[in-house]
Design a protein around this motif. Structure first.
Motif, PDB file in Angstrom:
ATOM      1  N   SER A  32       0.846  -1.213   0.000  1.00  0.00           N
ATOM      2  CA  SER A  32       0.000   0.000   0.000  1.00  0.00           C
ATOM      3  C   SER A  32       0.875   1.255   0.000  1.00  0.00           C
ATOM      4  O   SER A  32       0.726   2.122  -0.861  1.00  0.00           O
ATOM      5  CB  SER A  32      -0.942  -0.016   1.212  1.00  0.00           C
ATOM      6  N   ARG A  33       1.857   1.308   0.921  1.00  0.00           N
ATOM      7  CA  ARG A  33       2.698   2.513   1.010  1.00  0.00           C
ATOM      8  C   ARG A  33       3.464   2.752  -0.296  1.00  0.00           C
ATOM      9  O   ARG A  33       3.471   3.864  -0.833  1.00  0.00           O
ATOM     10  CB  ARG A  33       3.675   2.394   2.180  1.00  0.00           C
ATOM     11  N   SER A  34       4.057   1.679  -0.851  1.00  0.00           N
ATOM     12  CA  SER A  34       4.878   1.901  -2.066  1.00  0.00           C
ATOM     13  C   SER A  34       3.975   2.213  -3.261  1.00  0.00           C
ATOM     14  O   SER A  34       4.379   2.951  -4.169  1.00  0.00           O
ATOM     15  CB  SER A  34       5.739   0.673  -2.363  1.00  0.00           C
ATOM     16  N   GLY A  35       2.737   1.677  -3.249  1.00  0.00           N
ATOM     17  CA  GLY A  35       1.808   2.006  -4.339  1.00  0.00           C
ATOM     18  C   GLY A  35       1.598   3.502  -4.439  1.00  0.00           C
ATOM     19  O   GLY A  35       1.546   4.082  -5.530  1.00  0.00           O
ATOM     20  N   ARG A  36       1.556   4.160  -3.299  1.00  0.00           N
ATOM     21  CA  ARG A  36       1.325   5.606  -3.288  1.00  0.00           C
ATOM     22  C   ARG A  36       2.548   6.378  -3.781  1.00  0.00           C
ATOM     23  O   ARG A  36       2.456   7.551  -4.148  1.00  0.00           O
ATOM     24  CB  ARG A  36       0.919   6.075  -1.883  1.00  0.00           C
ATOM     25  N   THR A  37       3.725   5.689  -3.821  1.00  0.00           N
ATOM     26  CA  THR A  37       4.927   6.359  -4.338  1.00  0.00           C
ATOM     27  C   THR A  37       5.189   5.945  -5.790  1.00  0.00           C
ATOM     28  O   THR A  37       6.233   6.266  -6.351  1.00  0.00           O
ATOM     29  CB  THR A  37       6.174   5.967  -3.513  1.00  0.00           C
ATOM     30  N   GLY A  38       4.254   5.207  -6.390  1.00  0.00           N
ATOM     31  CA  GLY A  38       4.406   4.826  -7.796  1.00  0.00           C
ATOM     32  C   GLY A  38       5.086   3.489  -7.996  1.00  0.00           C
ATOM     33  O   GLY A  38       5.264   3.040  -9.129  1.00  0.00           O
ATOM     34  N   GLN A  39       5.474   2.816  -6.904  1.00  0.00           N
ATOM     35  CA  GLN A  39       6.181   1.532  -7.039  1.00  0.00           C
ATOM     36  C   GLN A  39       5.159   0.417  -7.249  1.00  0.00           C
ATOM     37  O   GLN A  39       4.200   0.291  -6.495  1.00  0.00           O
ATOM     38  CB  GLN A  39       6.992   1.238  -5.777  1.00  0.00           C
ATOM     39  N   VAL A  40       5.364  -0.367  -8.303  1.00  0.00           N
ATOM     40  CA  VAL A  40       4.394  -1.381  -8.721  1.00  0.00           C
ATOM     41  C   VAL A  40       5.068  -2.748  -8.751  1.00  0.00           C
ATOM     42  O   VAL A  40       6.139  -2.893  -9.361  1.00  0.00           O
ATOM     43  CB  VAL A  40       3.862  -1.031 -10.123  1.00  0.00           C
ATOM     44  N   PHE A  41       4.458  -3.708  -8.086  1.00  0.00           N
ATOM     45  CA  PHE A  41       5.019  -5.065  -8.043  1.00  0.00           C
ATOM     46  C   PHE A  41       4.371  -5.927  -9.126  1.00  0.00           C
ATOM     47  O   PHE A  41       3.147  -5.885  -9.289  1.00  0.00           O
ATOM     48  CB  PHE A  41       4.775  -5.687  -6.663  1.00  0.00           C
ATOM     49  N   THR A  42       5.209  -6.665  -9.855  1.00  0.00           N
ATOM     50  CA  THR A  42       4.663  -7.588 -10.858  1.00  0.00           C
ATOM     51  C   THR A  42       5.428  -8.898 -10.748  1.00  0.00           C
ATOM     52  O   THR A  42       6.482  -8.962 -10.093  1.00  0.00           O
ATOM     53  CB  THR A  42       4.867  -7.053 -12.303  1.00  0.00           C
ATOM     54  N   ARG A  43       4.940  -9.901 -11.481  1.00  0.00           N
ATOM     55  CA  ARG A  43       5.621 -11.215 -11.367  1.00  0.00           C
ATOM     56  C   ARG A  43       6.997 -11.162 -12.023  1.00  0.00           C
ATOM     57  O   ARG A  43       7.833 -12.037 -11.806  1.00  0.00           O
ATOM     58  CB  ARG A  43       4.760 -12.324 -11.977  1.00  0.00           C
ATOM     59  N   HIS A  44       7.259 -10.084 -12.799  1.00  0.00           N
ATOM     60  CA  HIS A  44       8.585  -9.974 -13.431  1.00  0.00           C
ATOM     61  C   HIS A  44       9.509  -9.053 -12.627  1.00  0.00           C
ATOM     62  O   HIS A  44      10.627  -8.788 -13.023  1.00  0.00           O
ATOM     63  CB  HIS A  44       8.450  -9.453 -14.866  1.00  0.00           C
TER      64      HIS A  44
ATOM     65  N   ARG B 260      -0.277   1.803 -18.975  1.00  0.00           N
ATOM     66  CA  ARG B 260       0.822   2.383 -18.195  1.00  0.00           C
ATOM     67  C   ARG B 260       0.889   3.892 -18.443  1.00  0.00           C
ATOM     68  O   ARG B 260       1.163   4.670 -17.520  1.00  0.00           O
ATOM     69  CB  ARG B 260       2.142   1.729 -18.610  1.00  0.00           C
ATOM     70  N   ALA B 261       0.594   4.291 -19.670  1.00  0.00           N
ATOM     71  CA  ALA B 261       0.628   5.731 -20.002  1.00  0.00           C
ATOM     72  C   ALA B 261      -0.364   6.495 -19.141  1.00  0.00           C
ATOM     73  O   ALA B 261      -0.054   7.558 -18.600  1.00  0.00           O
ATOM     74  CB  ALA B 261       0.303   5.928 -21.490  1.00  0.00           C
ATOM     75  N   TYR B 262      -1.552   5.909 -18.971  1.00  0.00           N
ATOM     76  CA  TYR B 262      -2.569   6.582 -18.144  1.00  0.00           C
ATOM     77  C   TYR B 262      -2.112   6.634 -16.690  1.00  0.00           C
ATOM     78  O   TYR B 262      -2.181   7.673 -16.028  1.00  0.00           O
ATOM     79  CB  TYR B 262      -3.905   5.839 -18.229  1.00  0.00           C
ATOM     80  N   LEU B 263      -1.618   5.503 -16.182  1.00  0.00           N
ATOM     81  CA  LEU B 263      -1.194   5.431 -14.779  1.00  0.00           C
ATOM     82  C   LEU B 263      -0.015   6.377 -14.529  1.00  0.00           C
ATOM     83  O   LEU B 263       0.073   7.027 -13.485  1.00  0.00           O
ATOM     84  CB  LEU B 263      -0.848   3.986 -14.398  1.00  0.00           C
ATOM     85  N   HIS B 264       0.869   6.497 -15.522  1.00  0.00           N
ATOM     86  CA  HIS B 264       1.975   7.458 -15.432  1.00  0.00           C
ATOM     87  C   HIS B 264       1.421   8.885 -15.326  1.00  0.00           C
ATOM     88  O   HIS B 264       1.813   9.671 -14.460  1.00  0.00           O
ATOM     89  CB  HIS B 264       2.865   7.336 -16.679  1.00  0.00           C
ATOM     90  N   HIS B 265       0.430   9.162 -16.169  1.00  0.00           N
ATOM     91  CA  HIS B 265      -0.164  10.513 -16.204  1.00  0.00           C
ATOM     92  C   HIS B 265      -0.825  10.870 -14.868  1.00  0.00           C
ATOM     93  O   HIS B 265      -0.566  11.922 -14.274  1.00  0.00           O
ATOM     94  CB  HIS B 265      -1.198  10.610 -17.331  1.00  0.00           C
TER      95      HIS B 265
ATOM     96  N   SER C 157       0.240  13.671 -12.208  1.00  0.00           N
ATOM     97  CA  SER C 157      -0.720  14.764 -11.922  1.00  0.00           C
ATOM     98  C   SER C 157      -1.198  14.713 -10.479  1.00  0.00           C
ATOM     99  O   SER C 157      -2.058  15.491 -10.078  1.00  0.00           O
ATOM    100  CB  SER C 157      -1.933  14.645 -12.868  1.00  0.00           C
ATOM    101  N   GLN C 158      -0.702  13.705  -9.717  1.00  0.00           N
ATOM    102  CA  GLN C 158      -1.089  13.532  -8.303  1.00  0.00           C
ATOM    103  C   GLN C 158      -2.601  13.405  -8.142  1.00  0.00           C
ATOM    104  O   GLN C 158      -3.197  13.919  -7.200  1.00  0.00           O
ATOM    105  CB  GLN C 158      -0.547  14.701  -7.460  1.00  0.00           C
ATOM    106  N   GLU C 159      -3.213  12.712  -9.091  1.00  0.00           N
ATOM    107  CA  GLU C 159      -4.642  12.435  -8.998  1.00  0.00           C
ATOM    108  C   GLU C 159      -4.877  11.289  -8.006  1.00  0.00           C
ATOM    109  O   GLU C 159      -4.119  10.316  -7.979  1.00  0.00           O
ATOM    110  CB  GLU C 159      -5.198  12.038 -10.380  1.00  0.00           C
TER     111      GLU C 159
END
Ligand SMILES: Nc1nc2c(CCNCC3CCCCC3)c3[nH]c(NCCc4ccccc4)nc3cc2c(=O)[nH]1
Ligand SMILES: [Zn+2]
Length: 372
Positions: free
Chosen positions: A271-283, A314-319, A323-325
């Motif tokens: 949860s905490r890292s999600g708010r900083t943009g860090q995303v966990f994936t299987r890779h 990813r482009a949307y999530l980056h945006h 934009s701190q939405e």
């Protein structure tokens, strides 16, 4: 069933899978427990947390005793009602948070006095007060009040701290009393020392608890030292009760802990890292704020079925991150919690099927570098 019990379904090596039965619902193990710090898993509705597959979440004794106070939550019907979560809740005893968050702490045999980091008011937590707070909150799984020593520390200091925690465990057990359907977990201490951990396990087993936590780890010792300790500590604890590793961790920490006999874990990381943009994936891990994602039409992970991966690029999530939405925290937290629960579900299935070694090999192979 109005009692608390643990059924071990299968083992594969030292790894175990089973079910913890509580009056508020079953917990599939190995289990990852999301953290609901101030009566909320930040950026998530409770139904969304349930949708990720979480069977239980953590409440925070330290925060809630300061604001809005445990007495107010009790008057309002308890924490489950207050935060609209009707499944099990585990609450930590507050000692660890006091030592890591509060100001002007004073530790004595009786307990810990401190100044609130919110308004500077003075407070005291003792084993007795911690049990009272967790009872007022209505917690299903209560943790003993303990002291988690900062590492590195010399062996004498570790032994002294562990022995204090064992005296506090006795006082916690006495104050908890007999509450059918509610569980009290002891917390093993002893740093990285096998003999001190054995002494702690014997003391706790002698007192008798419904489950046992491996405390005192994930405090800066590093993964190698933590795994070294987990090569002996879980098996010093009763085999027929749940074993909870506190504060862990990154995906590879979690996999290594399950392989060494751990049944439950909690961590703020997804949860905490999600708010900083860090995303966990299987890779592996990516950070969505990196410019390389701004034109990428692909989902975070095309094998993930969470709302972020099902409906957004990813482009949307980056945006929205840039934009701190608010939707950024919502989607990235949801994805990370979903990924952590998928990891647990995969391990439960593999242990039940006796294919955990192959599952671990694929887990590590998937993460071997490469552009994710
Ligand atoms: N009683 C007790 N709690 C411990 C905790 C708190 C577990 N999470 C509680 C939860 C309650 C609700 C609010 C949040 C916390 C630990 N956390 C860690 N490492 C975290 C290392 C870490 C990992 C990621 C980010 C920050 C820190 N080691 C821990 C050892 C102990 C321990 O011996 N005794
Ligand atoms: Zn996803």
């Amino acid at each position: 069933m109005s009692t608390f019990s643990f059924d071990l379904a299968a083992t594969d090596g030292r790894a175990r899978t089973g079910t913890i039965h509580t009056p508020r619902g079953d917990i599939r193990t190995p289990a990852f427990m999301p953290v609901g710090t101030a009566a909320t898993v930040k950026a998530m509705l409770p139904e969304s947390v349930a949708a990720t597959g979480a069977d239980i979440l953590l409440g925070n004794t330290y925060h809630l005793m300061l604001r809005p106070t445990a007495e107010r939550i009790d008057r309002l019907g308890g924490l489950h009602r207050f935060m609209n979560w009707d499944k099990p809740i585990l609450t930590d005893s507050g000692g660890f948070q006091v030592m890591s968050l509060a100001a002007l702490r004073k530790l004595t045999e009786k307990g810990v006095t401190f100044k609130s980091h919110i308004d500077g008011s003075r407070h005291e937590i003792t084993p007795e007060r911690s049990m009272e707070i967790q009872k007022l909150l209505g917690s299903d799984i209560v943790m003993c009040f303990d002291e988690c020593p900062a590492l590195p520390a010399d062996k004498a200091r570790i032994a002294e701290s562990m022995q204090l925690s064992m005296r506090w465990a006795e006082r916690s057990r006495d104050a908890f009393g007999d509450r059918p359907g509610h569980a009290l977990f002891g917390i093993q201490q002893g740093g990285l020392e096998e003999d001190l951990r054995a002494e702690s396990a014997e003391a706790l087993t002698g007192i008798g608890f419904d489950g046992y936590a491996v405390g005192g780890l994930a405090v800066g010792e590093g993964q190698e030292a933590m795994f070294g300790c987990l090569d002996f500590a879980p098996e010093q604890l009763p085999q027929d009760k749940p074993r909870y590793l506190m504060g862990v961790g990154k995906p590879d920490d979690i996999v290594g802990a399950v392989a060494r006999g751990i049944d439950m874990m909690d961590c703020v990381l997804p949860s905490r890292s999600g708010r900083t943009g860090q995303v966990f994936t299987r890779h592996g891990v990516l950070n969505i704020k990196n410019a390389r994602h701004q034109d990428d039409p692909r989902p975070i992970d095309d094998a993930c079925t969470c709302p972020a991966c099902s409906n957004y690029s990813r482009a949307y999530l980056h945006h929205v991150f840039r934009s701190q939405e608010m939707i950024s925290s919502m989607l990235l937290t949801w994805h990370n919690l979903h990924y952590f629960q998928q990891l647990m579900a995969g391990m439960r299935g593999a242990i039940a099927a006796g294919t955990f070694d192959a599952w671990q090999a694929e887990f590590h192979a998937n993460r071997a570098g490469g552009d994710i």
